[in-house]
Design a protein around this motif. Structure first.
Motif, PDB file in Angstrom:
ATOM      1  N   THR A   1       0.924  -1.301  -0.084  1.00  0.00           N
ATOM      2  CA  THR A   1      -0.083  -0.026   0.023  1.00  0.00           C
ATOM      3  C   THR A   1       0.933   1.310   0.149  1.00  0.00           C
ATOM      4  N   ARG A   2       0.445   2.079  -0.950  1.00  0.00           N
ATOM      5  CA  ARG A   2       1.133   3.462  -1.142  1.00  0.00           C
ATOM      6  C   ARG A   2       0.334   4.185  -0.131  1.00  0.00           C
ATOM      7  N   ILE A   3       0.611   5.023   0.887  1.00  0.00           N
ATOM      8  CA  ILE A   3       0.098   6.147   1.862  1.00  0.00           C
ATOM      9  C   ILE A   3       0.455   7.353   1.437  1.00  0.00           C
ATOM     10  N   HIS A   4      -0.452   8.169   0.969  1.00  0.00           N
ATOM     11  CA  HIS A   4      -0.142   9.467   0.497  1.00  0.00           C
ATOM     12  C   HIS A   4      -0.865  10.438   1.641  1.00  0.00           C
ATOM     13  N   LEU A   5      -0.140  11.358   2.099  1.00  0.00           N
ATOM     14  CA  LEU A   5      -0.610  12.578   2.957  1.00  0.00           C
ATOM     15  C   LEU A   5      -0.267  13.753   2.028  1.00  0.00           C
TER      16      LEU A   5
END
Length: 187
Positions: A126-130
């Motif tokens: 999973t790519r977590i983008h903030l």
């Protein structure tokens, strides 16, 4: 035209959510993402997306990335619903984005532009983008990159667990894209 999903299509399960609490809420999510990913420093990515009319549906954007990354032309399709949803997409790296933007503007027409500063963390698949989206606010996006053998349900399960771990509330979930929200805010 090919099938709706051809072997070239990539798939992920996405979740988009607003982050309430301003800079403090954003910083709290950065800390959670750091802890989940085991990485103290996010990859920082500056993006400028030019959205074009897509007469057959879906969304078409030209994503400008700062060097040394190459820009990208991305077509994607996903339902506008809250919570984990399947997104299918295709992309190609572009060396001359200005020329491509001119061609697509002439042929399709431009819908608008969205700029953001993205903090990227990786947790498993999973790519977590903030994201700090210009003129819109702070957001969190999850992209569970599905392997060919994985089902939508498996991806949704991963996304739901991470959503809980990152403190995403149901009322913070978005149905559409950042660009949709920006267009709505400007009208």
């Amino acid at each position: 035209m090919g099938d709706a999903t051809s072997p070239a299509d990539q798939r992920n399960v996405e979740v988009k959510a607003r982050i309430s609490g301003g800079a403090e809420g954003f910083e709290a999510r950065l800390i959670l993402a750091r802890n989940l990913s085991g990485c103290q420093n996010a990859e920082l990515i500056e993006q400028r997306d030019v959205f074009f009319k897509s007469p057959l549906g879906g969304r078409l954007k030209l994503r400008y990335l700062k060097a040394p990354s190459r820009s990208q032309l991305v077509f994607y399709d996903r339902p506008d619903v809250a919570g984990p949803k399947l997104s299918t997409f295709n992309l190609i790296e572009v060396d001359e984005p200005e020329v491509l933007e001119k061609i697509l503007t002439q042929s399709n027409g431009v819908l608008g532009v969205l700029a953001k500063r993205r903090h990227l963390f990786i947790h498993g698949q999973t790519r977590i983008h903030l994201d700090e989206v210009q003129d819109l606010g702070h957001f969190l996006e999850l992209e569970v990159c599905l392997r060919p053998e994985q089902t939508l349900e498996q991806g949704q399960s991963i996304a739901e667990e991470l959503s809980t771990n990152l403190g995403i509330r149901k009322e913070d979930l978005m149905t559409g894209s950042y660009f949709d929200a920006l267009r709505k805010a400007n009208h």
